[in-house]
Scaffold this motif. Structure first.
Motif, PDB file in Angstrom:
ATOM      1  N   LYS A   1       0.822  -1.216   0.000  1.00 45.88           N
ATOM      2  CA  LYS A   1       0.000   0.000   0.000  1.00 45.88           C
ATOM      3  C   LYS A   1       0.851   1.260   0.000  1.00 45.88           C
ATOM      4  O   LYS A   1       0.425   2.302  -0.489  1.00 45.88           O
ATOM      5  CB  LYS A   1      -0.924   0.007   1.223  1.00 45.88           C
ATOM      6  CG  LYS A   1      -1.939  -1.119   1.253  1.00 45.88           C
ATOM      7  CD  LYS A   1      -2.960  -0.913   2.368  1.00 45.88           C
ATOM      8  CE  LYS A   1      -2.306  -0.833   3.738  1.00 45.88           C
ATOM      9  NZ  LYS A   1      -3.295  -0.679   4.822  1.00 45.88           N
ATOM     10  N   GLY A   2       2.027   1.178   0.589  1.00 53.97           N
ATOM     11  CA  GLY A   2       2.927   2.327   0.614  1.00 53.97           C
ATOM     12  C   GLY A   2       2.651   3.320   1.719  1.00 53.97           C
ATOM     13  O   GLY A   2       3.430   4.228   1.950  1.00 53.97           O
ATOM     14  N   THR A   3       1.534   3.163   2.399  1.00 52.63           N
ATOM     15  CA  THR A   3       1.207   4.059   3.507  1.00 52.63           C
ATOM     16  C   THR A   3       0.313   3.319   4.495  1.00 52.63           C
ATOM     17  O   THR A   3      -0.308   2.304   4.144  1.00 52.63           O
ATOM     18  CB  THR A   3       0.490   5.335   3.002  1.00 52.63           C
ATOM     19  OG1 THR A   3       0.323   6.256   4.087  1.00 52.63           O
ATOM     20  CG2 THR A   3      -0.868   5.015   2.409  1.00 52.63           C
ATOM     21  N   GLY A   4       0.271   3.787   5.734  1.00 50.55           N
ATOM     22  CA  GLY A   4      -0.531   3.120   6.744  1.00 50.55           C
ATOM     23  C   GLY A   4       0.086   1.796   7.162  1.00 50.55           C
ATOM     24  O   GLY A   4       1.285   1.567   6.992  1.00 50.55           O
ATOM     25  N   ILE A   5      -0.733   0.902   7.697  1.00 52.75           N
ATOM     26  CA  ILE A   5      -0.257  -0.382   8.214  1.00 52.75           C
ATOM     27  C   ILE A   5      -0.916  -1.520   7.453  1.00 52.75           C
ATOM     28  O   ILE A   5      -2.145  -1.615   7.409  1.00 52.75           O
ATOM     29  CB  ILE A   5      -0.561  -0.512   9.723  1.00 52.75           C
ATOM     30  CG1 ILE A   5       0.186   0.578  10.503  1.00 52.75           C
ATOM     31  CG2 ILE A   5      -0.169  -1.895  10.236  1.00 52.75           C
ATOM     32  CD1 ILE A   5      -0.199   0.652  11.973  1.00 52.75           C
ATOM     33  N   ASP A   6      -0.107  -2.354   6.842  1.00 54.21           N
ATOM     34  CA  ASP A   6      -0.578  -3.533   6.138  1.00 54.21           C
ATOM     35  C   ASP A   6      -0.672  -4.672   7.153  1.00 54.21           C
ATOM     36  O   ASP A   6       0.353  -5.133   7.667  1.00 54.21           O
ATOM     37  CB  ASP A   6       0.393  -3.886   5.012  1.00 54.21           C
ATOM     38  CG  ASP A   6      -0.081  -5.060   4.166  1.00 54.21           C
ATOM     39  OD1 ASP A   6      -0.490  -6.081   4.742  1.00 54.21           O
ATOM     40  OD2 ASP A   6      -0.013  -4.962   2.929  1.00 54.21           O
ATOM     41  N   THR A   7      -1.865  -5.139   7.466  1.00 54.59           N
ATOM     42  CA  THR A   7      -2.025  -6.143   8.515  1.00 54.59           C
ATOM     43  C   THR A   7      -1.384  -7.477   8.141  1.00 54.59           C
ATOM     44  O   THR A   7      -0.927  -8.216   9.016  1.00 54.59           O
ATOM     45  CB  THR A   7      -3.516  -6.360   8.840  1.00 54.59           C
ATOM     46  OG1 THR A   7      -4.230  -6.648   7.634  1.00 54.59           O
ATOM     47  CG2 THR A   7      -4.107  -5.099   9.470  1.00 54.59           C
ATOM     48  N   GLU A   8      -1.342  -7.789   6.856  1.00 57.48           N
ATOM     49  CA  GLU A   8      -0.680  -9.030   6.432  1.00 57.48           C
ATOM     50  C   GLU A   8       0.822  -8.953   6.702  1.00 57.48           C
ATOM     51  O   GLU A   8       1.417  -9.882   7.240  1.00 57.48           O
ATOM     52  CB  GLU A   8      -0.939  -9.292   4.948  1.00 57.48           C
ATOM     53  CG  GLU A   8      -0.330 -10.599   4.454  1.00 57.48           C
ATOM     54  CD  GLU A   8      -0.651 -10.885   2.996  1.00 57.48           C
ATOM     55  OE1 GLU A   8      -0.028 -11.807   2.426  1.00 57.48           O
ATOM     56  OE2 GLU A   8      -1.509 -10.183   2.422  1.00 57.48           O
ATOM     57  N   ARG A   9       1.435  -7.829   6.342  1.00 62.02           N
ATOM     58  CA  ARG A   9       2.864  -7.638   6.615  1.00 62.02           C
ATOM     59  C   ARG A   9       3.118  -7.639   8.121  1.00 62.02           C
ATOM     60  O   ARG A   9       4.091  -8.224   8.603  1.00 62.02           O
ATOM     61  CB  ARG A   9       3.329  -6.323   5.974  1.00 62.02           C
ATOM     62  CG  ARG A   9       4.762  -5.908   6.269  1.00 62.02           C
ATOM     63  CD  ARG A   9       5.801  -6.868   5.711  1.00 62.02           C
ATOM     64  NE  ARG A   9       5.655  -7.133   4.298  1.00 62.02           N
ATOM     65  CZ  ARG A   9       6.009  -6.290   3.322  1.00 62.02           C
ATOM     66  NH1 ARG A   9       6.516  -5.110   3.622  1.00 62.02           N
ATOM     67  NH2 ARG A   9       5.871  -6.631   2.053  1.00 62.02           N
ATOM     68  N   LEU A  10       2.247  -6.987   8.868  1.00 64.78           N
ATOM     69  CA  LEU A  10       2.372  -6.944  10.325  1.00 64.78           C
ATOM     70  C   LEU A  10       2.355  -8.354  10.908  1.00 64.78           C
ATOM     71  O   LEU A  10       3.163  -8.696  11.778  1.00 64.78           O
ATOM     72  CB  LEU A  10       1.231  -6.109  10.908  1.00 64.78           C
ATOM     73  CG  LEU A  10       1.285  -5.779  12.395  1.00 64.78           C
ATOM     74  CD1 LEU A  10       2.440  -4.834  12.692  1.00 64.78           C
ATOM     75  CD2 LEU A  10      -0.032  -5.130  12.834  1.00 64.78           C
TER      76      LEU A  10
END
Length: 236
Positions: A21-30
């Motif tokens: 996404k390039g911004t915010g928080i990606d829950t999958e990556r988290l």
């Protein structure tokens, strides 16, 4: 899992946390990060973490858009707290105890950071997530990572990035860039390589804290670095 290190300071970038996404928080990556961190913590490695806030707000770029630099940096510090809370929640959801410590007193969001609180948490098997940078403007989270790594007496700073090490140039922009397997602090400085800012590099050099730069976005890489596999670049 065989471990080369007993205690590590893991530096994560906010941009990486944003994922595609390039911004915010990606829950999958988290979630991927949480699983990797749990794996090494479960093996007995003591893990302290500093995470940036560039996926939410970067103080220096804010200053170029008219924000007061001090207030912009303070906003960036708050962004690191948001990311730290998100990571602690993700860790706890996979069964890994974590504690958020903040450079600025923000109780009850997190405990006010001290070296002794952090080390106490590490010895109990908790992941110590240290948020808020140094608590002062004009210092990056790279410098905060170096400072906290030295304070908690880490064996190494692991700098998890989007690339798999240190190159002669930015590999995302220059296809001819070549990777270093290891490089000295002095050579990083003399070549003007963007491993970390100069203050952070000087702190690590003066206090003998080695850095391993590796790609955190590939699942399994953190365990490989902990085991001593040469998948990144050692800065010494």
């Amino acid at each position: 899992m065989r471990s080369k290190y007993q205690r590590v300071l893991l530096k994560l970038s906010g941009e990486s946390l944003a994922g595609a996404k390039g911004t915010g928080i990606d829950t999958e990556r988290l979630g991927q990060y949480a699983e990797q961190i749990k794996e090494i913590a479960s093996s007995g490695v003591e893990v302290a973490i500093v995470i940036g806030g560039g996926n939410i707000f970067r103080g220096l770029s804010g200053a170029t858009r008219g924000f007061d630099r001090v207030k912009g940096d303070q906003m960036g510090m708050l962004a690191t707290v948001i990311n730290s809370l998100a990571l602690s929640s993700a860790l706890e959801s996979v069964g890994q105890p974590a504690r958020v410590l903040t450079a600025i007193n923000m109780f009850p969001i997190g405990e006010h950071y001290s070296k002794w609180k952090a080390i106490e948490a590490l010895k109990r098997g908790e992941v110590a997530i240290i948020a808020g940078g140094t608590g002062n403007p004009f210092f990056t989270t790279d410098t905060g990572s170096a400072l906290r790594g030295i304070e908690v007496e880490a064996d190494v700073m692991l700098k998890g990035t989007r690339v798999d090490g240190v190159y002669t140039a930015d590999p995302e922009k220059d296809p001819t860039a070549t990777k270093f397997s290891e490089i000295s602090y002095d050579e990083v400085y003399n070549r003007g390589l963007k491993v970390m800012d100069l203050t952070a590099t000087a702190l690590c050099k003066e206090n003998g804290l080695p850095i391993v730069v590796f790609c955190m976005d590939t699942p399994g890489n953190l365990a490989k670095v902990i085991a001593g596999e040469p998948i990144g670049t050692l800065v010494y």
